[in-house]
Write a protein that holds these residues in place. Sequence first.
Motif, PDB file in Angstrom:
ATOM      1  N   PHE A   6       0.819  -1.205   0.000  1.00 19.16           N
ATOM      2  CA  PHE A   6       0.000   0.000   0.000  1.00 19.16           C
ATOM      3  C   PHE A   6       0.854   1.257   0.000  1.00 19.16           C
ATOM      4  O   PHE A   6       0.596   2.208  -0.741  1.00 19.16           O
ATOM      5  N   TRP A   7       1.881   1.293   0.868  1.00 19.11           N
ATOM      6  CA  TRP A   7       2.692   2.497   0.995  1.00 19.11           C
ATOM      7  C   TRP A   7       3.479   2.791  -0.287  1.00 19.11           C
ATOM      8  O   TRP A   7       3.645   3.959  -0.659  1.00 19.11           O
ATOM      9  N   GLU A   8       3.949   1.732  -0.952  1.00 17.67           N
ATOM     10  CA  GLU A   8       4.658   1.948  -2.215  1.00 17.67           C
ATOM     11  C   GLU A   8       3.708   2.523  -3.269  1.00 17.67           C
ATOM     12  O   GLU A   8       4.062   3.441  -4.014  1.00 17.67           O
ATOM     13  N   LEU A   9       2.481   2.004  -3.323  1.00 16.90           N
ATOM     14  CA  LEU A   9       1.491   2.541  -4.264  1.00 16.90           C
ATOM     15  C   LEU A   9       1.150   3.991  -3.947  1.00 16.90           C
ATOM     16  O   LEU A   9       0.974   4.813  -4.851  1.00 16.90           O
ATOM     17  N   LEU A  10       1.064   4.303  -2.682  1.00 18.83           N
ATOM     18  CA  LEU A  10       0.771   5.676  -2.270  1.00 18.83           C
ATOM     19  C   LEU A  10       1.890   6.620  -2.697  1.00 18.83           C
ATOM     20  O   LEU A  10       1.620   7.711  -3.233  1.00 18.83           O
ATOM     21  N   VAL A  11       3.138   6.219  -2.505  1.00 19.39           N
ATOM     22  CA  VAL A  11       4.275   7.058  -2.907  1.00 19.39           C
ATOM     23  C   VAL A  11       4.282   7.236  -4.425  1.00 19.39           C
ATOM     24  O   VAL A  11       4.483   8.353  -4.931  1.00 19.39           O
ATOM     25  N   ILE A  12       4.028   6.169  -5.180  1.00 24.23           N
ATOM     26  CA  ILE A  12       3.984   6.258  -6.639  1.00 24.23           C
ATOM     27  C   ILE A  12       2.860   7.191  -7.077  1.00 24.23           C
ATOM     28  O   ILE A  12       3.026   8.019  -7.975  1.00 24.23           O
ATOM     29  N   GLY A  13       1.697   7.086  -6.432  1.00 22.30           N
ATOM     30  CA  GLY A  13       0.563   7.951  -6.756  1.00 22.30           C
ATOM     31  C   GLY A  13       0.856   9.412  -6.497  1.00 22.30           C
ATOM     32  O   GLY A  13       0.531  10.285  -7.317  1.00 22.30           O
ATOM     33  N   VAL A  14       1.467   9.716  -5.370  1.00 17.87           N
ATOM     34  CA  VAL A  14       1.794  11.111  -5.028  1.00 17.87           C
ATOM     35  C   VAL A  14       2.832  11.653  -6.008  1.00 17.87           C
ATOM     36  O   VAL A  14       2.703  12.788  -6.494  1.00 17.87           O
ATOM     37  N   LEU A  15       3.862  10.847  -6.331  1.00 16.43           N
ATOM     38  CA  LEU A  15       4.872  11.298  -7.292  1.00 16.43           C
ATOM     39  C   LEU A  15       4.258  11.530  -8.672  1.00 16.43           C
ATOM     40  O   LEU A  15       4.579  12.514  -9.348  1.00 16.43           O
ATOM     41  N   ALA A  16       3.367  10.621  -9.089  1.00 14.39           N
ATOM     42  CA  ALA A  16       2.710  10.797 -10.384  1.00 14.39           C
ATOM     43  C   ALA A  16       1.862  12.059 -10.392  1.00 14.39           C
ATOM     44  O   ALA A  16       1.831  12.790 -11.391  1.00 14.39           O
TER      45      ALA A  16
END
Length: 102
Positions: A6-16
Amino acid sequence: MFDIGFWELLVIGVLALLVLGPERLPGAIRSTLNTVRSIKNTAHGFKSEVEQQLRIHELHENLKKAEEQGLKNLSPELEQSVEELKRAAESVQQPYQSKKDD
């Protein structure tokens, strides 16, 4: 396949969101999903084609074994393969036989 939490997806989403912005992010997600979907479909098609070719090769080998035994005293597996090949041959010949009858 990928070990993304979840946290990796959240970081990717925020960066995107920061890089692409809110206007282009939905389009980028759509195109990414379409690309992933087409790759999956291609992989599935390749897998099914390989499985079909392996099955054909297996039937061919079983037919060779059956011919070597003179099509007598066959094991159940060989007999089933021979019957399957006979049905396939009949189904291929059916359209041509109906044209000859006309």
